[in-house]
Design an enzyme around this catalytic site. Sequence first.
Site, short mmCIF file in Angstrom:
data_model
loop_
_atom_site.label_atom_id
_atom_site.label_comp_id
_atom_site.label_asym_id
_atom_site.label_seq_id
_atom_site.Cartn_x
_atom_site.Cartn_y
_atom_site.Cartn_z
CB CYS A 172 -0.80 0.16 1.01
SG CYS A 172 -1.95 1.45 1.41
CB CYS A 175 -0.67 2.57 4.06
SG CYS A 175 -1.98 1.78 3.12
CG ASP A 176 3.08 1.28 4.31
OD1 ASP A 176 2.52 1.84 5.50
OD2 ASP A 176 3.04 0.27 4.15
#
Length: 349
Positions: A172, A175-176
Amino acid sequence: MSVKPLENVVIIGSGPAGWSAATYAARAQLEPLVFEGAISEKNRMAGTLPLGQLALTSEVENYAGFPAGDLGAFLASALPEARRMMMPPHEGHGVTGPELMELMRQQAANFGTRIVTDDITKVDFSSRPFKLFPAEGGVVQAKCVIVATGASANWLGLPSEERFKNRGVSACAVCDGALPRFRNKPLVVVGGGDSAVEEVTYLTKFASTVHLVHRRNALRASKIMAQRAFDNPKIKIHFDSGLAEVLGDDTAGVTGVRLESTTGGPDTTLDVTGVFLAIGHTPNTAFLDGQLKLTEKKYVVWTQHFRTATSVEGVFAAGDVADDYYRQAISAAGTGCMSALDAERWLAH
Ligand code: NAP
């Protein structure tokens, strides 16, 4: 959250299908109960946190009714402050995935939907009322169930991928991608679909260079998104290549990748600090434990033409959990609406 001794309709899942089903069911005065999933490290790693896959994307340009524009004031007026605080400030672009999901959740809540932030880990559809077992314990009984648990990101299954998960390997980018270890460093994304192209484009905001590795010589992604990747000088595309091994050590985490040619050429290596997998999704149907008919690829089977009915009468399915063809947020919301109408009619009869 008060759970009734016998619920009319329980919706499992909190992506566009789940919230759309909840909004329609609530407006039909069915008083739906939504299990939106637990906020846990296990769900984070599996890509199954509440609000679904759209909450893991950046801007959403193709959801009807949300053109680019400054939605900041609208968001501030539509969402309670407590939920706004969990999101980054709106920057004057089109709606983002997390914003759209918060709006859908709020819309369902506005009509009285009750929401439980927990997973359903097991179901019993063998007799009525249906029984659902939340992770936190107890049992919920329901006349009717809508399964809208979506799908989650696939992994390649390499031992080196597993070893470096959370230390440079991710599924992701949104997300990261902003983590310090990825800033101004070369990164690699594996895959050739819309997700891969979206992730590679997103990562150029942070990275020095982003390599896109795809196993064939043509992208599967939509033409407009693929063209953006071709036009971006920070993106280097490696066709006919596969990820053979993630390289690194225990101190630094990921330091590179070994790529193998899919057309018989020699292996190559790239120095990167991050590896992002974007190689498709698997439907979240394991918790059903064979109680609904599934396709070979484990998607729930819709048993009637243009209806959301499943192999068990009174259980309906909506969104990506039953759709391996369209897999769009807006089509998921559409089948969510259909499932609530199907449930309402089934309950009435
Ligand atoms: P996808 O379209 O199924 O693409 C998966 C990609 O991963 C394909 O290019 C596939 O290669 C590759 N792949 C699969 N297994 C692999 C393996 N074992 N090793 C190497 N490569 C592998 O999945 P997606 O990109 O996640 O998209 C899913 C759906 O969401 C699509 O319908 C897409 O349109 C939609 N989506 C839309 C947007 C948007 O419109 N903004 C953004 C993201 C996703 P092959 O091409 O060779 O099969």
